[in-house]
Design an enzyme around this catalytic site. Structure first.
Site, short mmCIF file in Angstrom:
data_model
loop_
_atom_site.label_atom_id
_atom_site.label_comp_id
_atom_site.label_asym_id
_atom_site.label_seq_id
_atom_site.Cartn_x
_atom_site.Cartn_y
_atom_site.Cartn_z
N GLY A 1 42.09 34.84 42.39
CA GLY A 1 42.69 35.32 41.14
C GLY A 1 44.08 35.88 41.40
O GLY A 1 44.46 36.92 40.87
N ALA A 2 44.85 35.15 42.23
CA ALA A 2 46.12 35.69 42.71
C ALA A 2 47.30 35.41 41.78
O ALA A 2 48.42 35.78 42.10
CB ALA A 2 46.42 35.13 44.11
N ASN A 3 47.04 34.76 40.64
CA ASN A 3 48.19 34.40 39.80
C ASN A 3 48.58 35.48 38.80
O ASN A 3 49.57 35.32 38.09
CB ASN A 3 47.93 33.08 39.06
N SER A 4 47.81 36.58 38.72
CA SER A 4 48.21 37.61 37.75
C SER A 4 47.69 38.97 38.19
O SER A 4 46.93 39.08 39.15
CB SER A 4 47.68 37.26 36.36
N TYR B 1 29.43 42.73 31.91
CA TYR B 1 30.48 43.11 32.87
C TYR B 1 29.94 44.13 33.87
O TYR B 1 30.14 44.00 35.08
CB TYR B 1 31.69 43.67 32.12
N1 NAP Z 1 42.39 45.97 34.83
C1 NAP Z 1 41.54 46.96 35.02
O1 NAP Z 1 41.65 48.06 34.43
C2 NAP Z 1 40.38 46.80 35.97
C3 NAP Z 1 39.54 47.90 36.22
C4 NAP Z 1 38.49 47.76 37.13
C5 NAP Z 1 38.31 46.55 37.79
N2 NAP Z 1 39.13 45.48 37.53
C6 NAP Z 1 38.90 44.24 38.27
O2 NAP Z 1 40.11 43.84 38.87
C7 NAP Z 1 40.09 42.45 39.15
C8 NAP Z 1 41.44 41.82 38.82
O3 NAP Z 1 41.66 41.91 37.43
P1 NAP Z 1 43.08 42.21 36.76
O4 NAP Z 1 42.94 43.51 36.04
O5 NAP Z 1 44.17 42.04 37.74
O6 NAP Z 1 43.09 41.09 35.61
P2 NAP Z 1 43.83 39.68 35.44
O7 NAP Z 1 45.30 39.86 35.49
O8 NAP Z 1 43.23 39.08 34.20
O9 NAP Z 1 43.38 38.86 36.71
C9 NAP Z 1 42.17 38.19 36.80
C10 NAP Z 1 42.36 36.97 37.67
O10 NAP Z 1 41.09 36.31 37.83
C11 NAP Z 1 41.33 34.93 37.64
N3 NAP Z 1 40.14 34.20 37.21
C12 NAP Z 1 39.42 34.35 36.08
N4 NAP Z 1 38.44 33.43 36.03
C13 NAP Z 1 38.56 32.66 37.14
C14 NAP Z 1 37.86 31.54 37.65
N5 NAP Z 1 36.85 30.98 36.99
N6 NAP Z 1 38.25 31.02 38.85
C15 NAP Z 1 39.29 31.55 39.51
N7 NAP Z 1 40.00 32.60 39.08
C16 NAP Z 1 39.64 33.15 37.90
C17 NAP Z 1 42.41 34.86 36.55
O11 NAP Z 1 42.98 33.57 36.52
P3 NAP Z 1 43.53 32.93 35.13
O12 NAP Z 1 44.89 33.49 34.92
O13 NAP Z 1 43.51 31.48 35.43
O14 NAP Z 1 42.56 33.33 34.05
C18 NAP Z 1 43.34 35.95 37.06
O15 NAP Z 1 44.17 35.44 38.07
C19 NAP Z 1 38.90 41.89 38.35
O16 NAP Z 1 37.85 41.60 39.24
C20 NAP Z 1 38.50 43.04 37.43
O17 NAP Z 1 37.11 43.03 37.15
C21 NAP Z 1 40.16 45.58 36.63
#
Ligand code: NAP
Length: 281
Positions: free
Chosen positions: A10-13, A164
């Protein structure tokens, strides 16, 4: 000294991109695992520009497909003999019930089962590193969860929080059980979970499956930046003082308490055995 290789899912964002960029800046050989060539390539250019590292690699991996994960692992192992750090970061949250191509509930499928298979297939390469590390991005939301063994794919009574929280509890239980198994093997590989805090990313914003932007617009000013959110994962991936630490859950670079269910060895073992059957190991 040869450079260490790190793979970030998930390294693109969001935090995945922030972690990949920071690790590249620190001299790691970074492999970005993304499901979209277009989004992945755009992010790779950002990471190169911001880190100054020209050799960041992009590989395609859809964690919502067991076949896709197997293909990815095969390609990765053909290109890389050893893997020093695996960061299981990719994640989804969906408002309505969605399924992966293997008919798994999407959060269980992507957040837990896809990474379960990926980690299992890459483990031999991680064990070839002098001190391999696995970092699993979980969440404080695990505290609201339980594993619904009677209906793990939530075919009845689905809601976003239930799904979740279950998937993020599965992340912590996976870390617990894997650490136990690795200790038994006598190797040097460590595995730890992370709670990143509330972070301003695009998480859950997906127009088709997620919340939309309105919630984020309201809350964004109170959230951490992606780089701040990624800091504990980067710490666990790199810091000398945690080289021997395993089976823990970290928040802000420190071990933090987990829920009672997340400490349950019987549940952890049961989840492991169920996961093996689901992914066909
Ligand atoms: N943001 C928060 O407040 C928060 C809090 C606690 C935990 N987290 C955890 O942090 C982690 C990173 O999330 P983030 O906040 O940085 O959100 P994000 O920017 O939405 O990043 C999520 C990443 O996962 C990828 N992804 C989703 N479905 C996928 C699939 N089927 N195969 C491969 N890649 C996939 C997305 O790719 P696409 O762009 O292609 O969809 C994106 O690169 C997650 O595990 C989340 O549960 C986040």
């Amino acid at each position: 000294m040869s450079r260490k290789t790190v793979l970030v899912t998930g390294a693109n964002s969001g935090m995945g991109l922030a972690a990949a960029t920071e690790l590249a800046r620190r001299g790691y050989r970074v492999v970005m695992a993304c499901r979209s060539l277009e989004r992945g390539e755009a992010a790779r250019r950002v990471a190169i520009r911001q880190s100054g590292a020209a050799d960041i690699e992009l590989m395609l991996c859809d964690l919502g497909s067991l076949r896709g994960v197997r293909q990815f692992a095969e390609q990765f192992l053909a290109r890389h003999d050893a893997l020093d750090v695996l960061i299981n970061n990719a994640g989804v949250i969906t408002i309505k019930r969605h399924t992966t191509s293997d008919n798994f509930e999407a959060m269980m499928g992507v957040n837990h089962l896809g990474h379960f298979l990926l980690t299992s297939l890459l483990l031999p390469a991680i064990q070839r590193s002098p001190q391999g590390r696995i970092v699993v991005v979980s969440s404080g939301a695990h505290k609201a969860g339980r594993i619904h063994f009677e209906d793990p794919h939530l075919t009845r009574g689905f809601n976003a929080v239930k799904g979740y929280a279950q998937s993020k509890l599965a992340n912590v239980l996976f870390v617990r059980e894997l650490a136990e198994r690795l200790r038994g093997g006598g190797g040097t590989v460590t595995v730890n979970a992370v709670h990143p805090g509330a972070v301003a990313t695009d998480f859950g914003v997906d127009r088709r499956t997620g919340f939309g932007r309105s919630v984020y617009r309201l809350l964004r000013p109170f959230f951490r930046t992606p780089a701040e959110g990624a800091a504990t994962a980067v710490y666990l991936a790199t810091a000398n003082e945690v080289a021997g630490v395993t089976g823990q859950y970290f928040y802000d670079n420190k071990p933090a308490p987990v829920s009672a269910l997340a400490q349950d060895a019987v549940t952890a073992k049961r989840l492991w055995e169920w996961s093996e059957r689901e992914v066909g190991l």
